[in-house]
Motif scaffolding. Structure first.
Motif, PDB file in Angstrom:
ATOM      1  N   CYS A  49       0.834  -1.211   0.000  1.00  0.00           N
ATOM      2  CA  CYS A  49       0.000   0.000   0.000  1.00  0.00           C
ATOM      3  C   CYS A  49       0.863   1.254   0.000  1.00  0.00           C
ATOM      4  O   CYS A  49       0.684   2.150   0.834  1.00  0.00           O
ATOM      5  CB  CYS A  49      -0.931  -0.010   1.215  1.00  0.00           C
ATOM      6  SG  CYS A  49      -1.946  -1.501   1.362  1.00  0.00           S
ATOM      7  N   VAL A  50       1.807   1.316  -0.919  1.00  0.00           N
ATOM      8  CA  VAL A  50       2.718   2.458  -0.971  1.00  0.00           C
ATOM      9  C   VAL A  50       2.669   3.164  -2.319  1.00  0.00           C
ATOM     10  O   VAL A  50       3.564   3.932  -2.654  1.00  0.00           O
ATOM     11  CB  VAL A  50       4.170   2.017  -0.664  1.00  0.00           C
ATOM     12  CG1 VAL A  50       4.322   1.673   0.797  1.00  0.00           C
ATOM     13  CG2 VAL A  50       4.583   0.830  -1.531  1.00  0.00           C
ATOM     14  N   GLY A  51       1.626   2.933  -3.090  1.00  0.00           N
ATOM     15  CA  GLY A  51       1.487   3.604  -4.372  1.00  0.00           C
ATOM     16  C   GLY A  51       2.350   2.983  -5.454  1.00  0.00           C
ATOM     17  O   GLY A  51       3.259   2.205  -5.189  1.00  0.00           O
ATOM     18  N   SER A  52       2.025   3.349  -6.683  1.00  0.00           N
ATOM     19  CA  SER A  52       2.741   2.805  -7.850  1.00  0.00           C
ATOM     20  C   SER A  52       3.760   3.819  -8.349  1.00  0.00           C
ATOM     21  O   SER A  52       3.482   5.023  -8.389  1.00  0.00           O
ATOM     22  CB  SER A  52       1.731   2.499  -8.954  1.00  0.00           C
ATOM     23  OG  SER A  52       2.342   2.053 -10.120  1.00  0.00           O
ATOM     24  N   PRO A  53       4.971   3.372  -8.735  1.00  0.00           N
ATOM     25  CA  PRO A  53       5.423   1.984  -8.862  1.00  0.00           C
ATOM     26  C   PRO A  53       6.161   1.457  -7.636  1.00  0.00           C
ATOM     27  O   PRO A  53       6.796   0.401  -7.705  1.00  0.00           O
ATOM     28  CB  PRO A  53       6.387   2.064 -10.046  1.00  0.00           C
ATOM     29  CG  PRO A  53       7.048   3.402  -9.860  1.00  0.00           C
ATOM     30  CD  PRO A  53       5.975   4.320  -9.314  1.00  0.00           C
ATOM     31  N   GLN A  54       6.104   2.178  -6.503  1.00  0.00           N
ATOM     32  CA  GLN A  54       6.840   1.743  -5.312  1.00  0.00           C
ATOM     33  C   GLN A  54       6.420   0.335  -4.888  1.00  0.00           C
ATOM     34  O   GLN A  54       7.272  -0.516  -4.575  1.00  0.00           O
ATOM     35  CB  GLN A  54       6.616   2.725  -4.154  1.00  0.00           C
ATOM     36  CG  GLN A  54       7.237   4.079  -4.343  1.00  0.00           C
ATOM     37  CD  GLN A  54       6.444   4.971  -5.285  1.00  0.00           C
ATOM     38  OE1 GLN A  54       7.010   5.723  -6.048  1.00  0.00           O
ATOM     39  NE2 GLN A  54       5.112   4.876  -5.235  1.00  0.00           N
ATOM     40  N   GLN A  55       5.099   0.081  -4.877  1.00  0.00           N
ATOM     41  CA  GLN A  55       4.629  -1.219  -4.397  1.00  0.00           C
ATOM     42  C   GLN A  55       5.073  -2.345  -5.333  1.00  0.00           C
ATOM     43  O   GLN A  55       5.440  -3.442  -4.882  1.00  0.00           O
ATOM     44  CB  GLN A  55       3.115  -1.204  -4.222  1.00  0.00           C
ATOM     45  CG  GLN A  55       2.330  -0.774  -5.432  1.00  0.00           C
ATOM     46  CD  GLN A  55       0.917  -0.321  -5.075  1.00  0.00           C
ATOM     47  OE1 GLN A  55       0.590  -0.044  -3.925  1.00  0.00           O
ATOM     48  NE2 GLN A  55       0.046  -0.256  -6.071  1.00  0.00           N
ATOM     49  N   GLU A  56       5.066  -2.077  -6.629  1.00  0.00           N
ATOM     50  CA  GLU A  56       5.529  -3.095  -7.574  1.00  0.00           C
ATOM     51  C   GLU A  56       7.032  -3.320  -7.473  1.00  0.00           C
ATOM     52  O   GLU A  56       7.515  -4.443  -7.685  1.00  0.00           O
ATOM     53  CB  GLU A  56       5.149  -2.700  -9.003  1.00  0.00           C
ATOM     54  CG  GLU A  56       3.654  -2.750  -9.301  1.00  0.00           C
ATOM     55  CD  GLU A  56       2.927  -1.468  -8.943  1.00  0.00           C
ATOM     56  OE1 GLU A  56       1.693  -1.409  -9.105  1.00  0.00           O
ATOM     57  OE2 GLU A  56       3.603  -0.504  -8.486  1.00  0.00           O
ATOM     58  N   LEU A  57       7.785  -2.272  -7.143  1.00  0.00           N
ATOM     59  CA  LEU A  57       9.230  -2.424  -6.952  1.00  0.00           C
ATOM     60  C   LEU A  57       9.529  -3.316  -5.749  1.00  0.00           C
ATOM     61  O   LEU A  57      10.447  -4.151  -5.799  1.00  0.00           O
ATOM     62  CB  LEU A  57       9.885  -1.055  -6.759  1.00  0.00           C
ATOM     63  CG  LEU A  57      10.059  -0.208  -8.022  1.00  0.00           C
ATOM     64  CD1 LEU A  57      10.425   1.225  -7.666  1.00  0.00           C
ATOM     65  CD2 LEU A  57      11.112  -0.815  -8.941  1.00  0.00           C
ATOM     66  N   VAL A  58       8.765  -3.158  -4.678  1.00  0.00           N
ATOM     67  CA  VAL A  58       8.958  -4.025  -3.512  1.00  0.00           C
ATOM     68  C   VAL A  58       8.573  -5.457  -3.868  1.00  0.00           C
ATOM     69  O   VAL A  58       9.254  -6.417  -3.493  1.00  0.00           O
ATOM     70  CB  VAL A  58       8.140  -3.528  -2.304  1.00  0.00           C
ATOM     71  CG1 VAL A  58       8.291  -4.488  -1.136  1.00  0.00           C
ATOM     72  CG2 VAL A  58       8.576  -2.129  -1.899  1.00  0.00           C
TER      73      VAL A  58
END
Length: 297
Positions: free
Chosen positions: A175-184
């Motif tokens: 739940c950290v927004g895109s693309p941060q969540q996809e990077l994790v």
């Protein structure tokens, strides 16, 4: 445990006719109920995989953000988060099933997550996490709060992935927004020792925790949920919905023209005259090959 970790996450991924390419993304050809079934039936201890839920903002950014394209290509499941995209698909003769990330998240917490099972969350804030715990009677929520600017902090991304590895759960909510969540999520894949299913669902927990209010059902069905969010948070959302969002129509026009031109070319190449000509060329090539063989004897 070893068998679970070796679960083939690619065995039931989208392939061939199981997905539809629309604009610049591939969507799985499954409705909401099927998406929920696939998510909930996946073994809890299986090797890590993740779900993405593209919306208009994501597809507009996909045009120029090669990082996001790389991340989406690794997703185990891709479902559409936008009723505007669903409408554009319908106008184009494509069926784009709608499975909003907020609806998926609510469905899992309402009907499929046991209060005693472990739930891992990356992102959100303390008040939201506590409100969700109280609302659903959750006993074992593992929460990690990454720093701001996560996209440009590889060490923080690695730390979040380490947290997922150290706190295994059937469901991991990013739940950290895109693309941060996809990077994790990608970092979790790269580690090789994470398990469970990650859901890249942005602000979905904010709705469940009461921090934000979802649009009324009538606005959702009228494809006006974006307007509701704009009214709620005009300073934060005006650029996304009034400047960046409308670019989706230019993207759609280019895609529609390209598809039309491709269909015309396919029709031309499959015409009886073209088929006859290709057969003639193939026959000539075969005769040339036979002649060469005779000369070499």
């Amino acid at each position: 445990m070893a068998d679970m970790l070796n679960f083939d996450t690619n065995s039931d991924r989208r392939r061939g006719s199981r997905h539809v390419w629309f604009l610049n993304s591939a969507f799985d050809k499954i409705g909401f109920d099927t998406a929920v079934r696939r998510i909930t039936e996946r073994p809890a201890g299986a090797g890590f995989a993740f779900v993405v839920t593209p919306n208009v903002d994501h597809l507009v950014r996909l045009e120029r953000d090669t990082v996001l394209a790389r991340l989406y290509a690794q997703a185990w499941l891709t479902v559409c988060d936008s009723r505007v995209l669903e409408l554009l698909g319908k106008v184009s003769g494509e069926t784009i099933h709608i499975s909003p990330g907020s609806d998926l998240t609510a469905e899992l917490f309402d009907h499929h997550i046991d209060p005693h099972e472990t739930v891992t969350v990356i992102g959100g804030d303390a008040d939201v996490i506590e409100a969700v715990k109280v609302r659903y009677g959750l006993r074992d929520v593992r929460w990690h709060e990454p720093p701001m600017g996560l996209r440009n902090k590889p060490e923080a991304i690695a730390e979040a992935a380490q947290f997922v590895a150290d706190n295994p759960a059937r469901f991991v909510f990013f739940c950290v927004g895109s693309p941060q969540q996809e990077l994790v999520a990608e970092a979790c894949l790269d580690r090789g020792d994470c398990t469970g299913l990650g859901l890249c669902v942005g602000a979905s927990l904010d709705f469940l925790g009461g921090k934000a209010e979802r649009a009324p059902v009538w606005m959702q069905e009228a494809r006006l949920e974006w307007l509701h969010r704009l009214i709620q948070e005009p300073r934060r959302m005006w650029k996304r919905y009034l400047v960046d969002g409308p670019r989706i129509f230019m993207l759609w026009r280019r895609w529609h023209k390209t598809r039309r031109d491709l269909q015309a070319l396919e029709a031309q190449l499959s015409s009886p005259e073209q088929v006859k000509q290709r057969k003639l060329h193939q026959r000539i090539r075969d005769l040339e090959t036979q002649l060469a063989d005779l000369n070499n004897r």
